[in-house]
Design a protein around this motif. Structure first.
Motif, short mmCIF file in Angstrom:
data_model
loop_
_atom_site.label_atom_id
_atom_site.label_comp_id
_atom_site.label_asym_id
_atom_site.label_seq_id
_atom_site.Cartn_x
_atom_site.Cartn_y
_atom_site.Cartn_z
N LEU A 176 0.27 -1.16 0.29
CA LEU A 176 -0.07 0.14 0.11
C LEU A 176 0.89 1.72 0.20
O LEU A 176 1.96 1.57 1.01
CB LEU A 176 -1.22 0.05 0.97
CG LEU A 176 -1.98 0.86 1.15
CD1 LEU A 176 -3.40 1.32 0.16
CD2 LEU A 176 -2.85 0.70 2.77
N CYS A 177 1.23 2.00 -1.33
CA CYS A 177 1.62 3.35 -1.09
C CYS A 177 0.53 4.41 -1.29
O CYS A 177 -0.26 4.35 -1.60
CB CYS A 177 2.27 2.90 -2.49
SG CYS A 177 3.79 1.92 -2.02
N ARG A 178 0.99 5.54 -0.22
CA ARG A 178 0.24 7.15 -1.04
C ARG A 178 1.66 7.91 -1.03
O ARG A 178 2.40 7.67 -0.70
CB ARG A 178 -0.33 7.02 0.52
CG ARG A 178 -0.88 8.92 0.89
CD ARG A 178 -1.09 9.38 1.75
NE ARG A 178 -0.29 8.90 3.12
CZ ARG A 178 0.09 8.25 4.01
NH1 ARG A 178 -1.17 7.45 4.63
NH2 ARG A 178 0.73 8.31 4.95
N ALA A 236 2.88 0.27 3.69
CA ALA A 236 2.78 -1.31 4.12
C ALA A 236 3.37 -1.80 3.33
O ALA A 236 2.86 -2.36 2.10
CB ALA A 236 1.55 -1.82 4.86
N GLN A 237 3.85 -3.17 3.09
CA GLN A 237 4.15 -4.01 2.50
C GLN A 237 4.56 -5.63 3.26
O GLN A 237 4.75 -5.45 4.10
CB GLN A 237 5.61 -4.16 1.49
CG GLN A 237 5.95 -5.50 0.83
CD GLN A 237 6.67 -4.78 -0.32
OE1 GLN A 237 6.51 -5.19 -1.19
NE2 GLN A 237 7.99 -4.61 0.49
N SER A 238 3.47 -6.72 2.41
CA SER A 238 3.34 -7.57 2.98
C SER A 238 3.66 -8.99 2.23
O SER A 238 3.24 -8.97 0.74
CB SER A 238 2.34 -8.29 3.83
OG SER A 238 1.87 -9.80 4.06
N PHE A 239 4.76 -9.81 2.58
CA PHE A 239 5.44 -10.74 1.66
C PHE A 239 5.46 -12.31 2.29
O PHE A 239 5.94 -12.29 3.00
CB PHE A 239 7.19 -10.21 0.98
CG PHE A 239 8.15 -10.93 0.40
CD1 PHE A 239 8.06 -10.40 -0.71
CD2 PHE A 239 8.69 -11.89 0.99
CE1 PHE A 239 8.74 -11.03 -2.02
CE2 PHE A 239 8.99 -12.75 -0.19
CZ PHE A 239 9.83 -11.82 -1.30
N GLN A 240 5.11 -12.69 1.39
CA GLN A 240 5.12 -14.47 1.92
C GLN A 240 6.37 -15.22 0.34
O GLN A 240 6.08 -15.09 -0.63
CB GLN A 240 4.03 -14.55 2.07
CG GLN A 240 3.62 -15.84 2.35
CD GLN A 240 2.49 -16.40 3.61
OE1 GLN A 240 1.75 -15.31 3.90
NE2 GLN A 240 2.09 -17.68 3.03
N CYS A 241 7.00 -16.25 1.23
CA CYS A 241 7.60 -16.78 0.26
C CYS A 241 7.17 -18.72 0.50
O CYS A 241 8.12 -19.06 0.88
CB CYS A 241 8.78 -16.65 -0.54
SG CYS A 241 9.58 -17.83 -2.34
N SER A 242 6.18 -19.00 0.97
CA SER A 242 6.14 -20.29 2.22
C SER A 242 6.04 -21.42 1.07
O SER A 242 6.25 -22.37 1.31
CB SER A 242 5.01 -19.90 2.75
OG SER A 242 3.70 -19.29 1.95
N GLY A 243 6.39 -21.13 -0.35
CA GLY A 243 5.98 -22.37 -1.09
C GLY A 243 3.89 -22.37 -1.30
O GLY A 243 4.11 -23.94 -1.94
#
Length: 245
Positions: free
Chosen positions: A17-19, A25-32
């Motif tokens: 989310l950018c303004r 905020a940024q949410s990152f996931q590399c869980s498979g």
């Protein structure tokens, strides 16, 4: 202006989310886990933790391609659903341009964007870092590693490679074309890069509706390639039989 950005073109999945160009905020996931299980929960939790809602978002951006066929479909379908429900415009961003933006500050470096496309190919585009902007030097394309290596010999700039295909490019081409790997924390595709690419589309007046949003594959899927090969083989067989009648 607030931009909600989605990235699901490869193994990792993220939302940002950018303004007005600033990352909230940024949410990152590399869980498979599959992106169909993770992307929407990531978006929901991120907005909730920021005290934001979809109604407060102005533009929904997504990495529209190239990339994994399944990943792109999930990302684009998610963006379409969010856009239709909230009547928001969409920014269909180049996955390759998006991954170059976090490196734009490395002025006068040649950014080699690379995604593993299998079959000894990469999805690739070349950009020159200009500090606060990018200069595009090639279109988005699927290209063989051999062809890319020959092309890179024509550029005298220091070279840095980014993307989930960066290690493959480095291992294959570094001896003939010296290059460095992007830092680990900037190497993989991220939704922040998508949001930055979306800003350029906003300036260019290139937003689309949720109904118009579509993935850009740049290459036929494996299933489509196999179908065409079967049809071609069947055609040759029929023509051969007819010659012997």
């Amino acid at each position: 202006m607030k931009i909600l950005a989605l990235e699901s073109s490869a193994t990792a999945c993220s939302a940002a989310l950018c303004r007005d160009g600033e990352l909230i905020a940024q949410s990152f996931q590399c869980s498979g886990l599959t992106h169909s299980r993770t992307l929407l929960p990531i978006v929901h939790d991120m907005l909730d933790n920021c005290g934001e809602s979809l109604d407060q978002v102005d533009v929904i951006a997504v990495a529209a391609g190239p990339g994994s066929f399944t990943g792109l479909r999930i990302g684009v379908a998610t963006a379409k659903g969010l856009a239709w429900a909230a009547e928001k415009p969409c920014a269909p961003c180049s996955t390759l341009e998006s991954m170059a933006w976090p490196l734009a500050y490395m002025e006068d470096r040649l950014i080699i964007c690379a995604m593993d496309a299998r079959r000894k190919q990469v999805y690739n585009a070349l950009f020159l870092a200009r500090g606060d902007r990018l200069e595009r030097l090639s279109p988005d394309r699927a290209v063989s590693l051999e062809e890319l290596g020959e092309e890179l010999k024509n550029f005298q700039f220091s070279k840095i490679v980014v993307g989930d295909g960066a290690q493959l490019c480095y291992n294959t081409l570094n001896e003939q074309v010296p290059m460095t790997l992007a830092p680990v924390h900037l190497r993989m595709q991220s939704a922040w890069g998508v949001a930055r690419a979306a800003e350029e589309l906003v300036k260019a007046g290139a937003l689309v509706s949720g109904g118009e949003l579509a993935p850009v594959y740049h290459r036929l899927s494996q299933a489509e390639r196999e179908r065409l090969e079967r049809e071609q083989n069947t055609k040759f067989t029929i023509e051969g039989d007819q010659k012997h009648v």
